[in-house]
Design an enzyme around this catalytic site. Structure first.
Site, PDB file in Angstrom:
ATOM      1  N   SER A 277       1.207  -1.639  -0.245  1.00 40.96           N
ATOM      2  CA  SER A 277       0.544  -0.183   0.232  1.00 40.96           C
ATOM      3  C   SER A 277       0.876   1.367  -0.101  1.00 40.96           C
ATOM      4  O   SER A 277       0.277   2.626  -0.500  1.00 40.96           O
ATOM      5  CB  SER A 277      -1.558   0.131   1.171  1.00 40.96           C
ATOM      6  OG  SER A 277      -0.317  -0.222   1.995  1.00 40.96           O
TER       7      SER A 277
ATOM      8  N   HIS B 122      -6.039  -4.252  -1.649  1.00 40.89           N
ATOM      9  CA  HIS B 122      -5.436  -3.360  -2.226  1.00 40.89           C
ATOM     10  C   HIS B 122      -4.802  -3.852  -4.595  1.00 40.89           C
ATOM     11  O   HIS B 122      -4.959  -2.673  -5.233  1.00 40.89           O
ATOM     12  CB  HIS B 122      -3.793  -2.099  -2.758  1.00 40.89           C
ATOM     13  CG  HIS B 122      -4.210  -0.885  -1.279  1.00 40.89           C
ATOM     14  ND1 HIS B 122      -4.363   0.314  -1.990  1.00 40.89           N
ATOM     15  CD2 HIS B 122      -3.528  -1.498   0.173  1.00 40.89           C
ATOM     16  CE1 HIS B 122      -4.386   0.671  -0.477  1.00 40.89           C
ATOM     17  NE2 HIS B 122      -3.909   0.076   0.576  1.00 40.89           N
TER      18      HIS B 122
ATOM     19  N   LYS C 261     -12.499   0.044   0.012  1.00 43.46           N
ATOM     20  CA  LYS C 261     -11.762   0.547  -0.971  1.00 43.46           C
ATOM     21  C   LYS C 261     -11.934   0.507  -2.282  1.00 43.46           C
ATOM     22  O   LYS C 261     -12.890   1.246  -2.510  1.00 43.46           O
ATOM     23  CB  LYS C 261     -10.088  -0.059  -1.015  1.00 43.46           C
ATOM     24  CG  LYS C 261      -9.244  -0.040   0.409  1.00 43.46           C
ATOM     25  CD  LYS C 261      -7.726  -0.791   0.433  1.00 43.46           C
ATOM     26  CE  LYS C 261      -7.291   0.077   1.959  1.00 43.46           C
ATOM     27  NZ  LYS C 261      -7.776  -0.592   3.164  1.00 43.46           N
TER      28      LYS C 261
END
Length: 396
Positions: free
Chosen positions: A182, A210, A241
């Site tokens: 990340s 991610h 996310k």
């Protein structure tokens, strides 16, 4: 009497002097390409809203309808009286989306790692973990009481060395890696790690927080990116996310997920995710299954912005994902750069990242690109970064 909290004041002062004290800004609007932050409208280069779904009309409608049908809270843990039909539906959809046998929906991605690791290994076992793995992985490893052995970041040769030197000394072994890292935006060599683990009978686990919504066909993640669907024993994900909502997922082989469902403490002892969040997540899965357009737009924006930053002379590291680290070195430099970005007209919301989140001397501004950004947004960002970079002597 002596002040029993004087040590806190001293430590806070030290953080201030080193440029490491965190400033928490307050958001005054929905998450989007432009936001109100501390009362000012600014261009958002800071959140993990990869696909722009955090304020999407379909997700909002799904959440609103779920509140009317299911209420605002389940009022119980999943294992007693908190498992809604919506939870099971989302788990089935996520398993199908990721091409695995089963999935378990928990409160957050952080919870997912704390839930998944301790049931798989304990005292007498060993965990092989990448040096730059996320804090939630580190904490989950510590909770397990297993021996923790670190290999150098994305270094297959060092990973193999550590395994060869230790594998026979423990009852069970688990290898854990982030898929996308990340802070740097690079990705793990998942295919080669899988082959290595298969040779030694090591349980495999990847945190795809991610990667979901970003890598793979239509955002199916890093396992899909490497064509390893259904082969990894455990895939950890988040719905906060790219999916734009909240929650975590533990996906993989049915026998493993069933076991975690019986033993995971965050699942057993913390109330279930709300119906509104769950319904919004289902709507996000619908959108991703219907079209790859948002994922394509995310990558188009990523390529455009990164090329502009490189041409301006910025060091953006080795990122191969929409995560764009603007490397600045010292924490004080990153903080000053962030302050000037925010103060500019129009302002840019991009927070500084320093120790302990990244190593000393590796402070940066981490730019998060979204499919919701227009080309005008990206050009505004590039112009402002370039102006401030020259003012501060970061670029020529």
């Amino acid at each position: 009497m002596a002040d029993k909290f004087a040590w806190i004041t001293e430590e806070m002062n030290a953080l201030e002097e080193q440029g490491l004290r965190t400033t928490i800004r307050t958001i005054g609007s929905a998450c989007g390409p432009w936001m109100v932050v501390d009362g000012k409208k600014v261009l958002n280069f800071c959140t993990n809203n990869y696909l722009g779904l955090a304020n999407h009309p379909r997700l909002k409608k799904a959440a609103q309808e779920a509140v009317e049908q299911w209420g605002v809270g389940p009022a119980a843990v999943r294992s007693i009286a908190g498992t809604l039909e919506l939870h099971r539906r989302l788990e089935q959809r996520l398993a199908a989306f990721k091409g695995v046998e089963d999935a378990l929906y928990v409160q957050s991605g952080f919870c997912a790692n704390q839930a998944a690791i301790p049931p798989m290994v304990g005292k007498g076992d060993v965990i092989f973990t990448d040096r730059l793995n996320h804090a939630s992985i580190i904490d989950g490893c510590r909770l397990s009481s297993a021996k923790i052995l670190v290999y150098e970041h994305c270094d297959l040769a060092d990973c193999e060395r550590v395994i060869n030197e230790n594998i026979g000394q423990y009852r069970r072994a688990l290898l854990i890696t982030d898929g996308v890292f990340s802070m740097d935006g690079d990705i793990a060599p998942l295919d080669r790690l899988f082959e290595l683990c298969e040779r030694h009978g090591i349980i495999t686990m990847v945190d795809d927080a991610h990667g979901e919504g970003v890598l793979g066909h239509g955002g199916r993640g890093i396992v899909d990116h490497f064509k390893l669907n259904g082969k990894f024993d455990l895939e950890i994900g988040t719905l906060s996310k790219a999916f734009g909502v909240m929650g975590g997922v533990i996906a993989g082989k049915k026998v493993v997920v069933d076991w975690i469902r019986q033993k995971a403490r965050p699942f057993l002892f913390s109330s279930a995710v709300t119906a509104a969040d769950t319904a919004a997540c289902l709507a996000a899965v619908d959108l991703l299954e219907e079209s790859t357009a948002l994922v394509q737009k995310l990558w188009d924006n990523t390529r455009y912005f990164k090329e502009g930053m490189r041409q301006a002379g910025f060091d953006i590291g080795a990122s191969v994902t929409p995560i764009t680290p603007v490397m600045l070195g010292e924490a004080t430099a990153a903080q000053e750069f962030s302050r000037r970005l925010f103060a500019a007209e129009p302002g840019i919301f991009a927070m500084p990242i320093g120790f302990p989140t990244v190593a000393q001397g590796k402070a940066r501004i981490r730019v998060m690109i979204s499919a919701a950004h227009t080309q005008d947004d990206l050009e505004t960002g590039l112009k402002t970064f370039t102006t401030i970079g020259r003012e501060l002597g970061v670029i020529g």
